[in-house]
Design an enzyme around this catalytic site. Structure first.
Site, PDB file in Angstrom:
ATOM      1  N   PRO A  18       0.847  -1.195   0.000  1.00  0.00           N
ATOM      2  CG  PRO A  18       0.073  -0.969   2.196  1.00  0.00           C
ATOM      3  CD  PRO A  18       0.888  -1.860   1.315  1.00  0.00           C
ATOM      4  CG  MET A  19       3.691   1.962  -2.121  1.00  0.00           C
ATOM      5  SD  MET A  19       4.786   1.746  -3.546  1.00  0.00           S
ATOM      6  CE  MET A  19       3.700   0.817  -4.660  1.00  0.00           C
ATOM      7  CD  GLN A  72      -1.561  -0.048   5.291  1.00  0.00           C
ATOM      8  OE1 GLN A  72      -1.250   1.076   4.925  1.00  0.00           O
ATOM      9  NE2 GLN A  72      -0.681  -1.050   5.393  1.00  0.00           N
ATOM     10  CB  CYS A 102       3.085   5.217   7.764  1.00  0.00           C
ATOM     11  SG  CYS A 102       3.397   6.744   6.826  1.00  0.00           S
ATOM     12  CE  LYS A 144       4.500  -2.605   4.162  1.00  0.00           C
ATOM     13  NZ  LYS A 144       5.228  -1.357   4.382  1.00  0.00           N
ATOM     14  CG  HIS A 174       9.998  -1.570   5.461  1.00  0.00           C
ATOM     15  ND1 HIS A 174       9.804  -1.362   4.116  1.00  0.00           N
ATOM     16  CD2 HIS A 174      11.150  -0.927   5.779  1.00  0.00           C
ATOM     17  CE1 HIS A 174      10.791  -0.620   3.645  1.00  0.00           C
ATOM     18  NE2 HIS A 174      11.622  -0.346   4.636  1.00  0.00           N
ATOM     19  CG  ASN A 207       7.882  -3.950   2.366  1.00  0.00           C
ATOM     20  OD1 ASN A 207       7.706  -2.926   3.001  1.00  0.00           O
ATOM     21  ND2 ASN A 207       7.939  -3.955   1.063  1.00  0.00           N
ATOM     22  N   GLY A 208      10.984  -4.687   1.692  1.00  0.00           N
ATOM     23  CA  GLY A 208      12.137  -3.801   1.736  1.00  0.00           C
ATOM     24  C   GLY A 208      13.234  -4.216   0.784  1.00  0.00           C
TER      25      GLY A 208
END
Length: 334
Positions: A18-19, A72, A102, A144, A174, A207-208
């Protein structure tokens, strides 16, 4: 097979991250067309949903061709998050995901996103409230997050156990702290530790920094994750999903997309942007994507400048066709 509640995903699924200002329905459409197994909306403010803010409500738009799709949400107040989870569940997603990762200032410094990594009891209480809020809808709740707030508070192993214990059904980590933001190299060693913990039964996704098929397969083998989430590497290059799957199955690298494939995918993205956002906004917000679709192509700057200056859809299609015809045999710089 990887299961999240009743959702069945293939072995080693590829998730679209989700960005904010990126993972909208038009972008999700091109990623789904190229093999993304599970996708998420942009993160949605719980306060915005409760206030019925138009921008937040629009982010709830999901479509059947996207499934499985997760919504999300983020926020700092438990009651607001509980209410927004119920609002989100009512539109019929396949899961609800909570953003505890975030790092940006206007989110984390207001007590949301990665800020919850500094208050694990509140994170647990918030997650529990959301699990209960969406129980009547039969939806799984996933999370997340990041490794921790900073190097001295890498508490994600504790987070994983405690969230699983109160009903979280999958966890994406992440491999950076909040303080790192997106700098430096992602560290997946703690992600591996979570996966190796015999108490952990839920799927763990990493993630990452996954930006090549080789790295995806290397990280799968090295860190033992159930799947990976891809973010920035997919922007302007949704083919990353199909390339990873092909490499995983065959051990061979797929040829990069041709110029015509790039144009066709860009057109599909543009079509969806006009459909979902309307003429003016659809044209305006597509401008941020052209540079990524044509990254590495020679002599493309002048075309890109024309694309971001025109407000006529017919002219945009004509410029895209011109690029295809002019650069048909050009080589893409790596």
């Amino acid at each position: 097979m990887v299961k999240i509640g009743k959702i069945e995903l293939p072995d080693f699924p590829l998730l679209l991250a989700p960005m904010e200002d990126v993972s909208d329905p038009p972008f999700r459409a091109v990623c789904k067309a190229n093999g993304a197994d599970l996708m998420y909306t942009e993160f949605i403010s719980s306060e915005g949903l409760i206030r019925d803010a138009a921008k937040s409500r629009q982010k709830l738009d999901i479509f059947d061709y996207e499934r499985p799709i997760g919504i999300q949400i983020f926020g700092s107040e438990i009651e607001a998050m509980r209410e927004s989870a119920a609002i989100s569940a009512a539109v019929g997603p396949d899961l609800i995901d909570i953003n505890y990762g975030c790092p940006v200032k206007n989110v984390a410094c207001k007590g949301a996103g990665a800020a919850l990594l500094r208050d694990i009891p509140k994170m647990v209480a918030m997650t529990s409230a959301i699990v209960k809020a969406v129980e009547p809808f039969g939806l799984p709740v996933t999370v997340k997050t990041r490794l921790g707030w900073d190097d001295s508070t890498k508490n994600v192993e504790e987070v994983a156990e405690r969230l699983q214990d109160i009903g979280c059904q999958a966890l994406t980590v992440h491999g950076r702290t909040r303080v790192q933001m997106y700098k430096g190299e992602a560290d997946w060693t703690l992600i591996r530790k979570i996966k190796e913990n015999p108490r952990i039964k839920i799927p763990i996704f990493g993630n990452g920094d996954i930006d090549t098929p080789q790295k995806a397969v290397e990280y799968k083998e090295q860190y033992g994750v159930d799947g990976i989430m891809i973010g920035r590497a997919s922007i302007g290059y949704p083919w990353i999903f199909r390339e990873i799957k092909h490499f995983q199955q065959t051990g061979e690298l797929l040829a990069p997309p041709t110029i015509q494939e790039r144009i066709d995918m860009c057109k599909m993205h543009f079509d969806r942007s006009l459909e979902w956002k309307g003429l003016k906004l659809g044209i305006f917000e597509m401008r941020r994507h052209y540079a990524n679709y044509f990254r590495g192509l020679p002599n493309v700057k002048s075309y890109r400048m024309r694309l971001v200056q025109t407000e006529d859809p017919a002219e945009i299609y004509a410029i895209l066709d011109e690029i295809a015809n002019t650069l048909e045999y050009a080589e893409v710089e790596s």
